[in-house]
Design an enzyme around this catalytic site. Structure first.
Site, mmCIF file in Angstrom:
data_model
loop_
_atom_site.group_PDB
_atom_site.id
_atom_site.type_symbol
_atom_site.label_atom_id
_atom_site.label_comp_id
_atom_site.label_asym_id
_atom_site.label_seq_id
_atom_site.Cartn_x
_atom_site.Cartn_y
_atom_site.Cartn_z
ATOM 1 N N GLN A 80 -59.018 -42.551 -32.862
ATOM 2 C CA GLN A 80 -59.525 -42.653 -34.238
ATOM 3 C C GLN A 80 -59.601 -44.090 -34.736
ATOM 4 O OE1 GLN A 80 -60.911 -40.220 -35.800
ATOM 5 N NE2 GLN A 80 -60.204 -38.409 -34.703
ATOM 6 N N SER A 107 -62.544 -42.094 -27.060
ATOM 7 C CA SER A 107 -63.482 -40.979 -26.910
ATOM 8 C C SER A 107 -64.844 -41.383 -27.478
ATOM 9 C CB SER A 107 -62.927 -39.773 -27.675
ATOM 10 O OG SER A 107 -63.786 -38.681 -27.531
ATOM 11 N N CYS A 114 -59.910 -30.426 -34.677
ATOM 12 C CA CYS A 114 -60.005 -30.530 -33.214
ATOM 13 C C CYS A 114 -59.485 -29.289 -32.520
ATOM 14 C CB CYS A 114 -59.211 -31.722 -32.711
ATOM 15 S SG CYS A 114 -59.871 -33.251 -33.311
HETATM 16 N N1 PLP Z 1 -56.666 -37.997 -29.884
HETATM 17 C C1 PLP Z 1 -57.062 -37.931 -31.156
HETATM 18 C C2 PLP Z 1 -56.318 -38.708 -32.197
HETATM 19 C C3 PLP Z 1 -58.154 -37.148 -31.523
HETATM 20 O O1 PLP Z 1 -58.536 -37.092 -32.801
HETATM 21 C C4 PLP Z 1 -58.832 -36.429 -30.503
HETATM 22 C C5 PLP Z 1 -59.947 -35.526 -30.846
HETATM 23 O O2 PLP Z 1 -60.047 -34.991 -31.875
HETATM 24 C C6 PLP Z 1 -58.397 -36.542 -29.184
HETATM 25 C C7 PLP Z 1 -57.299 -37.341 -28.911
HETATM 26 C C8 PLP Z 1 -59.087 -35.829 -28.067
HETATM 27 O O3 PLP Z 1 -60.381 -36.340 -27.874
HETATM 28 P P1 PLP Z 1 -61.487 -35.528 -27.071
HETATM 29 O O4 PLP Z 1 -61.601 -34.192 -27.714
HETATM 30 O O5 PLP Z 1 -62.700 -36.327 -27.191
HETATM 31 O O6 PLP Z 1 -61.024 -35.396 -25.666
#
Ligand code: PLP
Length: 387
Positions: free
Chosen positions: A177, A197, A324
């Site tokens: 983030q 990401s 998420c």
């Molecule tokens: N870490 C954080 C702080 C996130 O907000 C997210 C996704 O929402 C992730 C890790 C995981 O990312 P991804 O879904 O792209 O693998």
């Protein structure tokens, strides 16, 4: 639509889409092939590696492309436990994303120990407690969320890295983030591993980055053809990698502009207006340093699930707890860790802006949020749900 859910995913930047499209069509070569098509793909991959490295102050050789931050995180956390069985401890915080949380659960299932350092009402870990959690010589890894996806609260990463290294532990930073919202520089904050990401920084889904410091040991999670210098096998996702590179380049130049300051000012105006219309609203992490785009706000007495549906009908996209983890109605573990009740979490909205939102959109949204909240409360009152 007024899209205010950038912490769930960001709209791809048109320049990113433009950069990746030729690699989905005419430049389809496999980056490992030695012919011209392959060499073209390889050049594009290496250019992107340099662009990502440039955004975080790393060298290109320290960048590994993955399928997303979840894979990056799993790679580090699962590797660390296998590698250092004589150092059984993993230290994380109580406000990690599920990708870290679930790896930590697995760490315990496999016989390791995990300490989850609590946070205060502002979502910040107490550094003395952090220090006390670290067991010198026994801590394999520290994994810390840098900018929180729900509240936007920023962790004291420099201090954590210093303490962890002094205890002989390596440090993984979940910078998903932070990326594209605030500057990241691994030469100044010397984390050992860092996850990013693509889709959280105006790139596409299905592409991520793992930074592995040249000082840090690493063995891959995915083995096979030995791509990514044997750090992540599988044929390179060339369009995704090109897009990630472009997204990083755009983010780096935006970060040097007035952009982050303007975004924070817009978010602050939103919060001020909201507080004017709903004086008992509670802004989470208001006393901590926060990402410039995020507001997590409780409107006491207002059902946030109902709010999200009504706002959606009005063309405003936002979320409640963490978006998420699909549509779970469990209270947000982050708010719980900050000491808030399930009722409080059930009245919380998260609005996360991006550089693609205009001032007009944000000002229209705040009016709609207040209007919708009043409407909901009136309805609840009429139904005898509140007195
Ligand atoms: N870490 C954080 C702080 C996130 O907000 C997210 C996704 O929402 C992730 C890790 C995981 O990312 P991804 O879904 O792209 O693998």
């Amino acid at each position: 639509m007024i899209y205010l859910d950038a912490n769930a995913t960001t709209p791809p930047d048109p320049a990113v889409v433009e950069a990746m499209l030729p690699f989905l069509t005419e430049y389809f070569g496999n980056a490992s092939s030695s012919h011209a098509a392959g060499r073209r793909a390889r050049r594009a991959v290496e250019k992107a590696r340099g662009q990502v490295a440039g955004m975080i102050g790393a060298s290109a050789a320290e960048i590994v492309f993955t399928s997303g931050a979840t894979e990056s995180i799993n790679s580090v956390l699962l590797f660390a436990q296998q590698e250092w069985s004589e150092r059984p401890l993993l230290v994380i915080s109580a406000v990690e994303h599920a990708a870290v949380g679930e790896c930590a659960n697995r760490w315990e299932q496999r016989g390791g120990r995990v300490k989850r350092v609590p946070v205060d009402a502002n979502g910040l870990v107490n550094l003395d407690e952090y220090q006390a959690a670290l067991e010198p010589g026994k801590t394999a890894l520290v994994s810390m969320i840098w900018g929180n996806n729900e509240t936007g609260v920023i962790s004291p990463m420099s201090e954590i890295v210093m303490m962890a290294h002094a205890a002989g532990a390596l440090v993984h930073a979940d910078a998903v983030q932070m990326a594209g919202k605030l500057p990241l520089d691994v030469s100044k904050v010397p984390v050992d591993y860092l996850s990013l990401s693509g889709h959280k920084m105006h790139g596409p889904k299905g592409i991520g980055v793992l930074f592995v410091s040249r000082r840090a040991p690493f063995r891959p999670l995915l083995v096979g053809g030995g791509q990514e210098s044997d750090r992540r096998s599988s044929t390179e996702n060339v369009p995704g990698i090109v897009a990630m590179g472009k997204a990083a380049e755009l983010a780096a130049s935006w970060l040097q502009s007035e952009g982050p300051g303007e975004l924070a000012a817009l978010r602050n105006t939103f919060e001020k207006q909201l507080l004017a219309g709903w004086p008992d609203a509670v802004i989470h992490g208001a006393r901590a340093e926060r990402l410039p785009n995020t507001t997590s706000i409780c409107l006491p007495g207002v059902d946030s699930a109902g709010m999200i549906i009504l706002l959606d009908q009005r063309g405003i996209a936002c979320s409640g707890g963490s978006a998420c983890h699909t549509a779970s109605l469990h209270p947000s573990p982050v708010l719980e860790a900050m000491g808030f009740s399930a009722d409080h979490a059930g009245s919380t909205l998260r609005l996360s802006l991006s550089r693609m939102n205009s001032r007009d959109q944000v000002m229209a949204a705040v009016e709609d949020v207040i209007r919708t909240a009043r409407h909901l409360v009136e309805q609840q009152g009429a139904a005898g749900l509140i007195n």
